[in-house]
Design a protein around this motif. Sequence first.
Motif, mmCIF file in Angstrom:
data_model
loop_
_atom_site.group_PDB
_atom_site.id
_atom_site.type_symbol
_atom_site.label_atom_id
_atom_site.label_comp_id
_atom_site.label_asym_id
_atom_site.label_seq_id
_atom_site.Cartn_x
_atom_site.Cartn_y
_atom_site.Cartn_z
ATOM 1 N N GLY A 1 -45.919 52.382 -37.964
ATOM 2 C CA GLY A 1 -44.477 52.593 -37.869
ATOM 3 C C GLY A 1 -44.096 54.041 -37.693
ATOM 4 O O GLY A 1 -44.942 54.946 -37.745
ATOM 5 N N PRO A 2 -42.795 54.315 -37.555
ATOM 6 C CA PRO A 2 -42.307 55.659 -37.241
ATOM 7 C C PRO A 2 -41.958 56.539 -38.443
ATOM 8 O O PRO A 2 -41.613 57.708 -38.260
ATOM 9 C CB PRO A 2 -41.043 55.366 -36.431
ATOM 10 N N PHE A 3 -42.039 55.976 -39.655
ATOM 11 C CA PHE A 3 -41.508 56.703 -40.808
ATOM 12 C C PHE A 3 -42.607 57.403 -41.611
ATOM 13 O O PHE A 3 -43.727 56.904 -41.725
ATOM 14 C CB PHE A 3 -40.751 55.742 -41.733
ATOM 15 N N LYS A 4 -42.241 58.547 -42.177
ATOM 16 C CA LYS A 4 -43.137 59.291 -43.069
ATOM 17 C C LYS A 4 -42.511 59.321 -44.460
ATOM 18 O O LYS A 4 -41.391 59.814 -44.624
ATOM 19 C CB LYS A 4 -43.354 60.712 -42.560
ATOM 20 N N ASP B 1 -48.723 48.837 -50.266
ATOM 21 C CA ASP B 1 -48.963 47.882 -49.182
ATOM 22 C C ASP B 1 -47.661 47.473 -48.502
ATOM 23 O O ASP B 1 -47.593 47.338 -47.274
ATOM 24 C CB ASP B 1 -49.675 46.641 -49.721
ATOM 25 N N ASN B 2 -46.619 47.284 -49.292
ATOM 26 C CA ASN B 2 -45.338 46.863 -48.725
ATOM 27 C C ASN B 2 -44.674 47.970 -47.924
ATOM 28 O O ASN B 2 -44.010 47.699 -46.919
ATOM 29 C CB ASN B 2 -44.410 46.368 -49.834
ATOM 30 N N PHE B 3 -44.846 49.208 -48.340
ATOM 31 C CA PHE B 3 -44.337 50.319 -47.536
ATOM 32 C C PHE B 3 -45.017 50.354 -46.171
ATOM 33 O O PHE B 3 -44.372 50.532 -45.137
ATOM 34 C CB PHE B 3 -44.573 51.651 -48.259
ATOM 35 N N VAL B 4 -46.332 50.214 -46.179
ATOM 36 C CA VAL B 4 -47.097 50.259 -44.925
ATOM 37 C C VAL B 4 -46.669 49.121 -44.003
ATOM 38 O O VAL B 4 -46.510 49.306 -42.790
ATOM 39 C CB VAL B 4 -48.611 50.219 -45.214
ATOM 40 N N LYS B 5 -46.483 47.927 -44.567
ATOM 41 C CA LYS B 5 -46.045 46.779 -43.766
ATOM 42 C C LYS B 5 -44.691 47.029 -43.106
ATOM 43 O O LYS B 5 -44.390 46.467 -42.053
ATOM 44 C CB LYS B 5 -45.954 45.525 -44.639
ATOM 45 N N ARG B 6 -43.893 47.878 -43.728
ATOM 46 C CA ARG B 6 -42.560 48.174 -43.202
ATOM 47 C C ARG B 6 -42.535 49.429 -42.342
ATOM 48 O O ARG B 6 -41.476 50.005 -42.088
ATOM 49 C CB ARG B 6 -41.567 48.273 -44.363
ATOM 50 N N GLY B 7 -43.713 49.859 -41.912
ATOM 51 C CA GLY B 7 -43.785 50.947 -40.950
ATOM 52 C C GLY B 7 -43.739 52.336 -41.526
ATOM 53 O O GLY B 7 -43.368 53.290 -40.822
ATOM 54 N N CYS B 8 -44.123 52.500 -42.780
ATOM 55 C CA CYS B 8 -44.127 53.819 -43.412
ATOM 56 C C CYS B 8 -45.549 54.359 -43.515
ATOM 57 O O CYS B 8 -46.418 53.728 -44.128
ATOM 58 C CB CYS B 8 -43.521 53.750 -44.809
ATOM 59 N N VAL C 1 -45.817 69.317 -50.619
ATOM 60 C CA VAL C 1 -44.798 68.289 -50.370
ATOM 61 C C VAL C 1 -43.894 68.717 -49.221
ATOM 62 O O VAL C 1 -43.600 67.935 -48.304
ATOM 63 C CB VAL C 1 -43.975 68.022 -51.649
ATOM 64 N N LYS C 2 -43.467 69.976 -49.249
ATOM 65 C CA LYS C 2 -42.596 70.468 -48.186
ATOM 66 C C LYS C 2 -43.276 70.392 -46.827
ATOM 67 O O LYS C 2 -42.656 70.018 -45.821
ATOM 68 C CB LYS C 2 -42.183 71.916 -48.482
ATOM 69 N N SER C 3 -44.562 70.752 -46.775
ATOM 70 C CA SER C 3 -45.272 70.801 -45.502
ATOM 71 C C SER C 3 -45.480 69.414 -44.884
ATOM 72 O O SER C 3 -45.721 69.292 -43.687
ATOM 73 C CB SER C 3 -46.627 71.492 -45.681
ATOM 74 N N TRP C 4 -45.391 68.352 -45.709
ATOM 75 C CA TRP C 4 -45.569 66.989 -45.188
ATOM 76 C C TRP C 4 -44.407 66.596 -44.279
ATOM 77 O O TRP C 4 -44.567 65.814 -43.340
ATOM 78 C CB TRP C 4 -45.712 66.025 -46.363
ATOM 79 N N GLY C 5 -43.238 67.133 -44.536
ATOM 80 C CA GLY C 5 -42.090 66.836 -43.691
ATOM 81 C C GLY C 5 -41.669 65.384 -43.726
ATOM 82 O O GLY C 5 -41.484 64.737 -42.693
ATOM 83 N N ALA C 6 -41.494 64.857 -44.900
ATOM 84 C CA ALA C 6 -41.213 63.432 -45.075
ATOM 85 C C ALA C 6 -39.812 63.061 -44.596
ATOM 86 O O ALA C 6 -38.891 63.886 -44.586
ATOM 87 C CB ALA C 6 -41.363 63.058 -46.545
#
Length: 287
Positions: free
Chosen positions: A177-180, A194-201, A215-220
């Motif tokens: 998915g497209p989300f971080k 697992d549920n986050f991954v299933k929803r494209g995260c 945390v900042k460098s991850w750019g969530a």
Amino acid sequence: MKSKDHKPCILALSDGTIAHGTAIGKIGTTGGELCFNTSMTGYQEIFTDPSYYGQMMMMTYPHIGNYGTMSRDDEARSVMIAGLIVRSFSEEFSNPMADGSLQEYLAENNVIGISGVDTRKLVHHIRDEGVMNAVISSEILDEDELVKKAKNWPSMVGLELATKVTRKEAQTIPSEGPFKLAVFDYGVKKSILDNFVKRGCTLRVFPAEADLEAVKSWGADGYFFSNGPGDPNSSADYGLPMIEYAKSTGKPLFGICLGHQLMALSEGIAVKKMFVGHRGCQSAGDE
């Protein structure tokens, strides 16, 4: 261990209440804060939920163990509860997909438990009297000694426990998915990830005491503060700076259980222990 081999076992509460039964799991002595769960299924997920770390789990549904255990149902790398109290323990299981019996699972994970206890009666008792500590023993059968142990068992109030169940290093879990999403692991359950991954995260799962610059460098695109054990007031030193940063980004953030309580603290809302916490299949953790 078959029922004919079961040893006598005693459950002693810190207020002097005594219950007799038979031993399940490992033979020994254990103690902790007595809590209960009203779920009809999912006992293995409950036993491996890090939010229950160090607590004595009492199941109100009478039949526990009848579908065995499966490794895929573990929510964490190990069993988290300190002890188990049930009414009717099933040593035989009818699930063809099971890896083994609950008795084998408890023994392998060094969990001490007691069967043959009127768990619903005890739930009514602690609902009236409030949360308290308890001790289970299948090696000490002196009631007075066990009550004394329960009275002297350390209180959960003020305990910082999230760092005892968190991962040691940050981990990335990819998705299509497209989300971080930045996940702060205070004792996060596998099923949540697992549920986050299933929803494209795609996840970057940080330990409880995460490095802010990392945390900042991850750019969530969003921030999740997980479930976990212990007193949220004692996790504030490392939890609140991350929540304040997440709020400053203007991006979505949310929490479950301990994470939600930390979010409340960040808004100046006091968090205190409930008189009795109810836990069930719809509960994210009340205390």
